[in-house]
Write a protein that holds these residues in place. Structure first.
Motif, PDB file in Angstrom:
ATOM      1  N   GLU A  43       0.830  -1.240  -0.026  1.00  0.00           N
ATOM      2  CA  GLU A  43       0.034  -0.124   0.039  1.00  0.00           C
ATOM      3  C   GLU A  43       0.886   0.998   0.161  1.00  0.00           C
ATOM      4  N   VAL A  44       2.303   1.371   0.587  1.00  0.00           N
ATOM      5  CA  VAL A  44       2.863   2.444   0.730  1.00  0.00           C
ATOM      6  C   VAL A  44       4.404   2.161   0.313  1.00  0.00           C
ATOM      7  N   SER A  45       4.759   2.895  -0.482  1.00  0.00           N
ATOM      8  CA  SER A  45       6.329   2.650  -0.979  1.00  0.00           C
ATOM      9  C   SER A  45       7.371   4.019  -0.338  1.00  0.00           C
ATOM     10  N   LEU A  46       8.440   3.613   0.507  1.00  0.00           N
ATOM     11  CA  LEU A  46       9.113   4.615   1.081  1.00  0.00           C
ATOM     12  C   LEU A  46      10.524   4.696   0.484  1.00  0.00           C
ATOM     13  N   THR A  47      11.095   5.771   0.301  1.00  0.00           N
ATOM     14  CA  THR A  47      12.426   5.935   0.217  1.00  0.00           C
ATOM     15  C   THR A  47      13.300   6.429   1.033  1.00  0.00           C
ATOM     16  N   PHE A  48      14.565   5.922   1.189  1.00  0.00           N
ATOM     17  CA  PHE A  48      15.456   6.391   2.172  1.00  0.00           C
ATOM     18  C   PHE A  48      16.809   6.648   1.515  1.00  0.00           C
ATOM     19  N   ASN A 101      13.175  12.849  -0.017  1.00  0.00           N
ATOM     20  CA  ASN A 101      12.944  11.544   0.248  1.00  0.00           C
ATOM     21  C   ASN A 101      12.073  11.374   1.414  1.00  0.00           C
ATOM     22  N   ASP A 102      11.482  10.420   1.872  1.00  0.00           N
ATOM     23  CA  ASP A 102      10.708  10.204   2.851  1.00  0.00           C
ATOM     24  C   ASP A 102      11.431  10.179   4.032  1.00  0.00           C
ATOM     25  N   THR A 319      25.646   9.803  12.049  1.00  0.00           N
ATOM     26  CA  THR A 319      24.563   8.963  11.204  1.00  0.00           C
ATOM     27  C   THR A 319      23.150   9.439  11.470  1.00  0.00           C
ATOM     28  N   ARG A 320      22.586  10.781  11.497  1.00  0.00           N
ATOM     29  CA  ARG A 320      21.670  10.904  12.158  1.00  0.00           C
ATOM     30  C   ARG A 320      20.435  10.783  10.944  1.00  0.00           C
ATOM     31  N   ILE A 321      19.467  10.439  11.458  1.00  0.00           N
ATOM     32  CA  ILE A 321      18.231  10.028  10.591  1.00  0.00           C
ATOM     33  C   ILE A 321      16.960  10.848  10.885  1.00  0.00           C
ATOM     34  N   SER A 322      16.564  11.661   9.725  1.00  0.00           N
ATOM     35  CA  SER A 322      15.425  12.364   9.864  1.00  0.00           C
ATOM     36  C   SER A 322      14.283  12.130   8.857  1.00  0.00           C
ATOM     37  N   VAL A 323      13.140  12.556   9.308  1.00  0.00           N
ATOM     38  CA  VAL A 323      12.014  12.320   8.152  1.00  0.00           C
ATOM     39  C   VAL A 323      11.437  13.470   7.496  1.00  0.00           C
ATOM     40  N   ASN A 324      11.241  13.408   6.431  1.00  0.00           N
ATOM     41  CA  ASN A 324      10.684  14.447   5.676  1.00  0.00           C
ATOM     42  C   ASN A 324       9.344  15.099   6.191  1.00  0.00           C
ATOM     43  N   ALA A 326       7.371  16.853   4.758  1.00  0.00           N
ATOM     44  CA  ALA A 326       6.324  16.655   3.824  1.00  0.00           C
ATOM     45  C   ALA A 326       6.099  15.658   3.040  1.00  0.00           C
ATOM     46  N   SER A 327       6.567  14.405   3.805  1.00  0.00           N
ATOM     47  CA  SER A 327       6.439  13.051   3.264  1.00  0.00           C
ATOM     48  C   SER A 327       4.783  12.803   3.303  1.00  0.00           C
ATOM     49  N   PRO A 328       4.319  12.279   2.153  1.00  0.00           N
ATOM     50  CA  PRO A 328       2.940  11.731   2.239  1.00  0.00           C
ATOM     51  C   PRO A 328       2.724  10.547   2.941  1.00  0.00           C
ATOM     52  N   HIS A 329       3.785  10.079   3.349  1.00  0.00           N
ATOM     53  CA  HIS A 329       3.542   8.652   4.077  1.00  0.00           C
ATOM     54  C   HIS A 329       4.292   9.120   5.738  1.00  0.00           C
ATOM     55  N   LEU A 330       3.956  10.138   6.187  1.00  0.00           N
ATOM     56  CA  LEU A 330       4.887  10.285   7.439  1.00  0.00           C
ATOM     57  C   LEU A 330       4.683   9.487   8.518  1.00  0.00           C
ATOM     58  N   ASP A 331       3.366   8.677   8.834  1.00  0.00           N
ATOM     59  CA  ASP A 331       3.334   8.037   9.899  1.00  0.00           C
ATOM     60  C   ASP A 331       4.205   6.676   9.320  1.00  0.00           C
ATOM     61  N   GLU A 332       4.123   6.135   8.346  1.00  0.00           N
ATOM     62  CA  GLU A 332       4.953   4.885   7.831  1.00  0.00           C
ATOM     63  C   GLU A 332       6.490   5.144   7.986  1.00  0.00           C
ATOM     64  N   ALA A 333       6.963   6.625   7.617  1.00  0.00           N
ATOM     65  CA  ALA A 333       8.136   6.797   7.682  1.00  0.00           C
ATOM     66  C   ALA A 333       8.572   6.824   9.120  1.00  0.00           C
TER      67      ALA A 333
END
Length: 429
Positions: A43-48, A101-102, A319-324, A326-333
């Motif tokens: 249902e959801v496709s994320l990019t890292f 990217n997400d 190696t800090r990881i952030s979430v966009n 504006a991601s359309p899949h914020l919860d999944e990211a």
């Protein structure tokens, strides 16, 4: 009747012709009947997107991605990695054009910048936050929101060629006096003792000796706040570090023309892997790469022996990881970042990085070459190279000052250069 799964997600009956309608001589034919011709798609496709591109690191990341997708089959996630500095140019362009990217890796300087631009989602609701160490939390929580989660604590060290030292009757130095003696010895034999790159080598040595007194105070954060309010004082604080670099260059411990042309954890590793130089200054995460270049090289990584009475370890919450945001899949990211920062998932990546875990366990990667770094994380002799509690991007500013010294600046000019760079940054922020 025989049932066999021949395509993932499809169920097929393999039915012999004899079963359908009797014998057709000695020949048996097979008929395939698909009962499900439309496998479920995610249902959801994320990019890292990240700046880790080495095989060992990417393998650890991909293992985590596959395990995550096994647990959440309705989500797919792909990883794309390129090296810095190109990585940050691409990342900024993607975000500024609405094509970010997400999930992405980030550094200290961009955390400050991107947070102001609204690119970073607040991660303060993730369940894994309580697993992080006090050191990691002291960086993550600056500003009141959680803009990133670290996946390692990297360390910088002095790589020591044990066989070459033994061949010349020299020992691993444990303080500045011993470093002076062994480096002067190799200079006298015509060998430039220290391999240094044009980025993280000399600046981390300068940071270590300059900021250790800050971190040994009862309240380091208060001391850093005072430096934030007095940029000139921050530059003056670096005088001992720049003096050390000046000494290293003046006495021939480092070849400035060589260092200017030596890229980090690439050209420096190629030079040191030949086995002809006793020391190298770079990140401990390069240990696996060095072994790939020369499996027979006998070496250890030690904290910087640059104090009159011992050594200092320079580290980064990294190696800090952030979430966009504006991601359309914020919860999944966010769900993926939460999964990535669980203890088991994080450990595989930490171990591949020859780093410390940022979780409460403070676990150090298993490689024997780096074990001497372990006690320094908590013994009062460690310094954070890019502390989030400092307002200015000291990591980048110090790099520019060291480049000036490699081009001929003395310590006094390096201090003035830092004052100028801090003033320029303050005028635009």
């Amino acid at each position: 009747m025989k049932v066999k799964r021949i395509i993932p997600g499809l169920l097929a009956f393999l039915i012999t012709a004899g079963t359908l309608g009797g014998c057709m001589g000695n020949k048996k034919e097979t008929m395939v009947i698909d009962l499900n011709t439309k496998p479920l798609s995610p249902e959801v496709s994320l990019t890292f997107f990240g700046f880790k591109y080495e095989a060992l690191n990417v393998m650890a990341i991909e293992h985590t991605l596959h395990h995550f997708m096994d647990e959440y089959p309705a989500i797919t996630i792909s990883y794309d990695g390129i090296k810095t500095p190109e990585y940050f140019e691409v990342l900024e362009k993607r975000l500024s054009t609405g094509n970010g990217n997400d999930i992405f890796m980030i550094d200290h300087e961009r955390v400050q910048k991107f947070a102001k631009q609204g690119y970073l989602a607040d991660l303060s609701d993730l369940s894994t936050l309580d697993n992080f160490s006090g050191l990691a939390k002291s960086q993550m929580s600056v500003g009141g929101t959680i803009d990133y989660l670290p996946t390692s604590i990297s360390a910088f060290g002095l790589y020591c060629n044990l066989d070459l030292l033994e061949e010349h009757g020299q020992k691993i130095p444990s303080n500045l006096s011993e470093l002076k003696d062994v480096c002067d010895y190799f200079v006298s034999t015509g060998i430039t003792p220290i391999v240094a790159n044009n980025d993280i080598s000399l600046k981390t040595a300068a940071i270590g000796i300059s900021l250790l007194p800050i971190y040994q105070q009862d309240d380091p954060k208060a001391a850093l706040d005072r430096l934030n309010s007095s940029p000139d004082q921050l530059a003056q604080t670096f005088r001992p570090g720049f003096k050390l670099v000046e000494q290293m260059l003046h006495k021939g411990w480092v070849d400035p023309s060589e260092a200017l042309e030596t890229s980090k954890t690439k050209d420096d590793l190629a030079l040191f892997s030949k086995g002809e130089r006793p020391f190298m200054l770079t990140g401990a995460w390069a240990v696996p790469r060095l072994r790939d270049l020369n499996p027979d090289l006998n070496f250890e990584v030690r904290p910087y022996p640059i104090l009159s009475d011992g050594s200092v370890l320079v580290i980064n919450v990294d190696t800090r990881i952030s979430v966009n945001a504006a991601s359309p899949h914020l919860d999944e990211a966010k769900k993926f970042v939460e999964y990535l920062t669980q203890s088991d998932s994080m450990w595989e990546f930490v171990n591949s990085q020859s780093s410390f875990s940022p979780l409460k366990e403070n676990r150090l990667a298993e490689d024997q070459a780096i074990q001497s770094l372990g006690p320094y994380l908590n013994n009062g002799y460690s310094v954070i190279g890019s502390d989030d509690n400092l307002n200015c991007p000291l990591w980048e500013i110090s790099r520019k000052c060291i480049l000036g010294m490699l081009n001929g600046d003395d310590a006094d000019r390096a201090v003035s250069h830092m004052e100028e760079l801090i003033a320029e940054w303050s005028a635009t922020n």
